[in-house]
Write a protein that holds these residues in place. Structure first.
Motif, PDB file in Angstrom:
ATOM      1  N   SER A   1      19.623  44.505 -23.814  1.00 62.98           N
ATOM      2  CA  SER A   1      18.389  44.458 -24.889  1.00 62.98           C
ATOM      3  C   SER A   1      17.145  44.766 -24.408  1.00 62.98           C
ATOM      4  O   SER A   1      16.155  45.039 -25.216  1.00 62.98           O
ATOM      5  CB  SER A   1      18.559  43.273 -25.851  1.00 62.98           C
ATOM      6  OG  SER A   1      19.731  43.115 -26.376  1.00 62.98           O
ATOM      7  N   PHE A   2      16.904  44.418 -22.933  1.00 61.64           N
ATOM      8  CA  PHE A   2      15.568  44.354 -22.497  1.00 61.64           C
ATOM      9  C   PHE A   2      15.147  45.770 -21.649  1.00 61.64           C
ATOM     10  O   PHE A   2      13.664  46.005 -21.180  1.00 61.64           O
ATOM     11  CB  PHE A   2      15.391  43.167 -21.212  1.00 61.64           C
ATOM     12  CG  PHE A   2      15.519  41.847 -21.951  1.00 61.64           C
ATOM     13  CD1 PHE A   2      14.221  41.326 -22.302  1.00 61.64           C
ATOM     14  CD2 PHE A   2      16.709  41.307 -22.055  1.00 61.64           C
ATOM     15  CE1 PHE A   2      14.360  40.149 -22.908  1.00 61.64           C
ATOM     16  CE2 PHE A   2      16.830  39.836 -22.712  1.00 61.64           C
ATOM     17  CZ  PHE A   2      15.742  39.245 -22.959  1.00 61.64           C
ATOM     18  N   LEU A   3      16.139  46.613 -21.628  1.00 66.09           N
ATOM     19  CA  LEU A   3      15.796  47.716 -20.865  1.00 66.09           C
ATOM     20  C   LEU A   3      14.867  48.806 -21.562  1.00 66.09           C
ATOM     21  O   LEU A   3      13.920  49.295 -20.884  1.00 66.09           O
ATOM     22  CB  LEU A   3      17.082  48.358 -20.563  1.00 66.09           C
ATOM     23  CG  LEU A   3      16.924  49.195 -19.269  1.00 66.09           C
ATOM     24  CD1 LEU A   3      16.962  48.420 -18.189  1.00 66.09           C
ATOM     25  CD2 LEU A   3      18.490  49.971 -18.867  1.00 66.09           C
ATOM     26  N   GLY A   4      14.999  48.540 -22.850  1.00 59.79           N
ATOM     27  CA  GLY A   4      14.003  49.652 -23.578  1.00 59.79           C
ATOM     28  C   GLY A   4      12.552  49.156 -23.686  1.00 59.79           C
ATOM     29  O   GLY A   4      11.909  50.161 -23.778  1.00 59.79           O
ATOM     30  N   LEU A   5      12.517  48.127 -23.525  1.00 61.60           N
ATOM     31  CA  LEU A   5      10.989  47.347 -23.390  1.00 61.60           C
ATOM     32  C   LEU A   5      10.410  48.043 -22.231  1.00 61.60           C
ATOM     33  O   LEU A   5       9.298  48.262 -22.160  1.00 61.60           O
ATOM     34  CB  LEU A   5      10.851  45.954 -23.345  1.00 61.60           C
ATOM     35  CG  LEU A   5      11.769  45.290 -24.629  1.00 61.60           C
ATOM     36  CD1 LEU A   5      11.642  43.721 -24.643  1.00 61.60           C
ATOM     37  CD2 LEU A   5      11.163  45.504 -26.013  1.00 61.60           C
ATOM     38  N   CYS A   6      11.185  47.846 -20.888  1.00 56.98           N
ATOM     39  CA  CYS A   6      10.622  48.317 -19.671  1.00 56.98           C
ATOM     40  C   CYS A   6      10.391  49.954 -19.658  1.00 56.98           C
ATOM     41  O   CYS A   6       9.316  50.574 -18.978  1.00 56.98           O
ATOM     42  CB  CYS A   6      11.291  47.994 -18.538  1.00 56.98           C
ATOM     43  SG  CYS A   6      11.537  46.242 -18.229  1.00 56.98           S
ATOM     44  N   SER A   7      11.138  50.505 -20.397  1.00 60.50           N
ATOM     45  CA  SER A   7      10.882  52.166 -20.682  1.00 60.50           C
ATOM     46  C   SER A   7       9.813  52.677 -20.995  1.00 60.50           C
ATOM     47  O   SER A   7       9.293  53.872 -20.632  1.00 60.50           O
ATOM     48  CB  SER A   7      12.235  52.599 -21.234  1.00 60.50           C
ATOM     49  OG  SER A   7      12.421  52.432 -22.482  1.00 60.50           O
ATOM     50  N   VAL A   8       9.082  52.134 -21.966  1.00 61.53           N
ATOM     51  CA  VAL A   8       8.146  52.703 -22.495  1.00 61.53           C
ATOM     52  C   VAL A   8       6.699  51.987 -22.311  1.00 61.53           C
ATOM     53  O   VAL A   8       5.774  52.575 -22.789  1.00 61.53           O
ATOM     54  CB  VAL A   8       7.962  52.690 -24.242  1.00 61.53           C
ATOM     55  CG1 VAL A   8       9.337  53.840 -24.592  1.00 61.53           C
ATOM     56  CG2 VAL A   8       8.348  51.366 -24.739  1.00 61.53           C
ATOM     57  N   VAL A   9       6.876  50.944 -21.666  1.00 62.79           N
ATOM     58  CA  VAL A   9       5.550  50.209 -21.207  1.00 62.79           C
ATOM     59  C   VAL A   9       4.358  51.155 -20.601  1.00 62.79           C
ATOM     60  O   VAL A   9       3.381  51.197 -21.074  1.00 62.79           O
ATOM     61  CB  VAL A   9       5.707  48.954 -20.530  1.00 62.79           C
ATOM     62  CG1 VAL A   9       4.317  48.305 -19.906  1.00 62.79           C
ATOM     63  CG2 VAL A   9       6.395  47.729 -21.304  1.00 62.79           C
ATOM     64  N   PRO A  10       4.860  52.074 -19.746  1.00 63.34           N
ATOM     65  CA  PRO A  10       3.812  52.846 -18.951  1.00 63.34           C
ATOM     66  C   PRO A  10       3.376  53.770 -20.068  1.00 63.34           C
ATOM     67  O   PRO A  10       2.244  54.603 -19.571  1.00 63.34           O
ATOM     68  CB  PRO A  10       4.496  53.377 -17.877  1.00 63.34           C
ATOM     69  CG  PRO A  10       5.891  52.724 -17.641  1.00 63.34           C
ATOM     70  CD  PRO A  10       6.068  51.881 -19.016  1.00 63.34           C
ATOM     71  N   LEU A  11       3.736  53.969 -21.077  1.00 66.21           N
ATOM     72  CA  LEU A  11       3.281  55.279 -22.143  1.00 66.21           C
ATOM     73  C   LEU A  11       2.468  54.473 -23.116  1.00 66.21           C
ATOM     74  O   LEU A  11       2.052  55.480 -23.941  1.00 66.21           O
ATOM     75  CB  LEU A  11       4.772  55.707 -22.690  1.00 66.21           C
ATOM     76  CG  LEU A  11       5.572  56.230 -21.775  1.00 66.21           C
ATOM     77  CD1 LEU A  11       6.835  56.885 -22.404  1.00 66.21           C
ATOM     78  CD2 LEU A  11       5.026  57.531 -20.935  1.00 66.21           C
TER      79      LEU A  11
END
Length: 700
Positions: A179-189
């Protein structure tokens, strides 16, 4: 509607008008010019640092509301799968609880920190993240579809390799690692999406307007009245649920089985079941969704299934059980799946086209104008740096989240997940998970970008694609059904949380909440959801003996649909009864054609053309809940004709009260079931001929 394959579906995007309408009651309404200068109103108020926005009281309130909304979402998931927007309720109740708290402390002279809109945003974000796990966790779809209860209903691939029964331990572990992976994937964007591309994110924008309005003097007064209204209907709904409970001593008993349109109509799933929840859902969902549901129910249960049942013994054996996919149940399930897939694929390519075209145009503009690109989908007031935009941009860029945190976080969580998931699902191999995680950042970006343009998230569509790809890759003999369902969960959680977080960044941008506080509150909310949602599901699962069975209180219809998608991906069309495949092709094409016509005729005329995804839901479930929702629409329609400003301001509060009261009643009813307390009365309805036979039997 299975959240209509997305966040927009029934949960947020379709309800922007409701969100915006709830900001005022007519007297205190704001015009566009006033909205443009909202930051002038708050100019004298100091924006607290990001650490101060994350208060203990905010997370205590979020925890309480998170449990409440998880019960609501879980109940909706396990009955029909239609989940309305709860953003209004979360923002409103969060405002009410903390405002009451601070008012009391202020009178006693103990108030140290005033309640701000930034803290209100943190609460709303945390609550929605918590209750969102009840949907993306798959308790009404892919996760419960793995169970033996659902496997027995499909009568296909019931080998132990393709069955995994729910257990609290592995469910919590699974959610924590995916559940946490998606949060990290778009933070730089976040800067690219919000500042550079100026994507609208209509649901996030509408929620921000709502929270901003609460913290103005006029908005605070209206919010108090809205909460009072919500409280009245919450109490009514809760007591109505309690009253109904007394008459449900057996299966098919009570008001929920009231043949309000006649016994013949009741046999074909057409009746009003007195559900306060779905009357409330109908008041929140747009009229078109409710009418589409009713049209789908009439086409399927009113016309198609009675006609197909006449071919019993010809098209399918007459001696099959009611749950066999080789009989009438196969037509209901597979034709519904065909429409869902047709609608999902159409919108997938449509949004993907918008995404690539928008990216191409913005890159082209950047090269030609040598300045930050501006989306032409933006509203005119966002195309120039107004005072509001200057202030919001300055504060949004102030608290940066270091990129290395997102990258390291993604790699660490992915590594843990790749090592852990095969121990939970041995059918899902490490290379399956690695491939998903290699593709996930790109898909998460596409989903978040498309959601910003169209407010349409395609989380469950990506999940369905994962079912077919990984299921076929694993193969039926190697547990491909279970592997496909597990892969669906991995993919769906990543892309869903990515678009949700970007929506919340947009809300935070417009309320001056720090990106750091948004990220932390989303993480905490997700963490709470990973524990609360499995516990709530476990309570339902153990409290009701016929849980997940068609015709029961909680049939979990989408669990069977997702399992059959996995079977289809692994085995092909072997399970289809006679002529079912041809009908599936026809309805798959019909869904694409209807969507194409809706886009061709324009928004005004499209309001009169039903939505295929909504039409497909009653194909398997029946039309009773569609009647409830249409009653909710009718109430709101009449109310709007009598007093439109009042209906706009208080309609969402009334609907939320009905949903929350009936939803929270499931907690005491589940506890009563667990401790063995049964209702004292069974209220059933019989035809005259059956009643005469019963009287003769009793008389003898």
């Amino acid at each position: 509607m299975e959240r209509s394959s997305s966040r927009r579906d029934a949960r947020s995007g379709n309800n922007n008008d409701d969100l915006q309408n709830s900001e005022s009651d007519g007297k205190g309404s704001k015009d566009v010019g006033e909205m443009e200068t909202i930051e002038r109103i708050f100019e004298t108020k100091e924006v607290p640092p990001w650490q101060s926005q994350l208060t203990l009281r905010a997370f205590v309130v979020s925890f309480i509301l998170g449990i409440l909304f998880t019960f609501i979402v879980m109940k909706l998931n396990l009955t029909t799968g239609i989940i309305p927007s709860l953003n209004v309720s979360a923002g409103l109740l969060g405002f009410f609880f903390v405002k009451t708290w601070t008012k009391f402390l202020n009178k006693s002279g103990m108030l140290k920190q005033p309640f701000t809109r930034q803290e209100n945003t943190v609460i709303q974000t945390c609550v929605v993240a918590t209750s969102g796990i009840a949907f993306s966790g798959g308790f009404g779809s892919y996760l419960f579809g793995m169970s033996e209860v659902i496997a027995k209903q499909s009568n296909e691939d019931n080998a132990s390799e393709n069955i995994k029964n729910p257990s609290l331990g592995w469910m919590i572990g699974f959610l924590f690692v995916v559940s946490f992976l998606g949060l990290c994937s778009v933070v730089p964007l976040r800067k690219i999406m919000i500042i550079d591309f100026k994507l609208i994110y209509p649901s996030g924008t509408a929620t921000a307007h709502l929270i901003n309005s609460f913290h103005t003097p006029q908005g605070a007064k209206l919010a108090k009245r809205q909460v009072r209204t919500l409280g009245k209907f919450f109490t009514f709904s809760f007591l109505w649920g309690l009253f109904q409970w007394f008459f449900t001593a057996g299966e098919g008993c009570g008001f929920s089985s009231f043949p309000s349109l006649g016994l013949e109509a009741y046999e074909h799933k057409f009746y009003f079941d007195f559900s306060a929840t779905y009357v409330g859902v109908g008041m929140i969902c747009p009229y078109l969704i409710n009418v589409s549901l009713l049209v789908g129910a009439i086409i399927s249960w009113g016309l198609m299934w009675p006609l197909i049942e006449l071919r019993k013994g010809d098209w399918y054996p007459a001696d099959l059980g009611p749950g066999s996919l080789h009989g009438i149940q196969g037509y209901r399930v597979f034709i519904g799946i065909a429409m869902i897939l047709g609608d999902g694929l159409y919108n997938f390519f449509k949004v993907l086209g918008h995404t690539f075209f928008g990216l191409y145009r913005q890159v082209k503009e950047k090269k030609s104008e040598n300045e930050l690109p501006v989306s032409r989908n933006s509203t005119p007031e966002l195309t120039s740096m107004s005072f509001d935009d200057q202030r919001r941009t300055q504060l949004f860029l102030k608290d940066q989240i270091p990129m290395w945190i997102a990258i390291v976080g993604y790699l660490v969580i992915a590594a843990i997940s790749i090592m852990t998931l095969p121990h939970i699902f041995h059918q899902l191999k490490r290379y399956h998970i690695a491939v998903i995680y290699l593709l996930a950042p790109t898909l998460a970006f596409c989903n978040a970008y498309g959601c910003g343009l169209t407010d349409w998230s395609l989380a469950s569509t990506y999940g369905k694609l994962a079912i077919f790809i990984i299921g076929a890759w694993a193969g039926g003999e190697n547990g491909g059904v279970l592997a496909g369902l597990a892969a669906c969960g991995v993919m769906m959680n990543i892309v869903s949380t990515a678009s949700d977080l970007m929506q919340d960044f947009k809300t935070g941008y417009m309320t001056l909440a720090s990106p750091r506080s948004m990220f932390v509150s989303q993480m905490i909310g997700t963490g709470m959801g990973c524990i609360i949602s499995p516990c709530v599901f476990w309570l339902f699962y153990n409290a009701f003996s016929n849980f997940g069975v068609p015709g029961s209180t909680y049939p979990a219809p989408y669990a069977l649909i997702y399992r059959n998608m996995a079977i289809l991906g692994v085995e092909g069309f072997a399970a289809f009864p006679k002529h079912c495949l041809a009908l599936c092709y026809a309805f798959f094409g019909l869904a694409i054609a209807i969507n194409g016509i809706r886009d061709l005729v324009g928004k005004q005329k499209a309001k009169f053309i039903p939505i295929p995804m909504a039409m497909a839901i009653p194909f398997y479930i029946g039309g009773y809940f569609a009647i409830d929702m249409c009653v909710g629409s009718l109430i709101l329609f009449v109310w709007s004709k009598v007093n439109k400003p009042k209906a706009a301001a208080f309609g969402p509060a009334v609907a939320s009260g009905l949903i929350c009261g009936d939803g929270i009643w499931t907690l005491p009813s589940s506890i009563l079931a667990l401790v063995g307390v049964r209702p004292p009365i069974c209220m059933k309805f019989l035809s005259r001929s059956v009643n005469m036979k019963v009287d003769e039997f009793l008389g003898s």
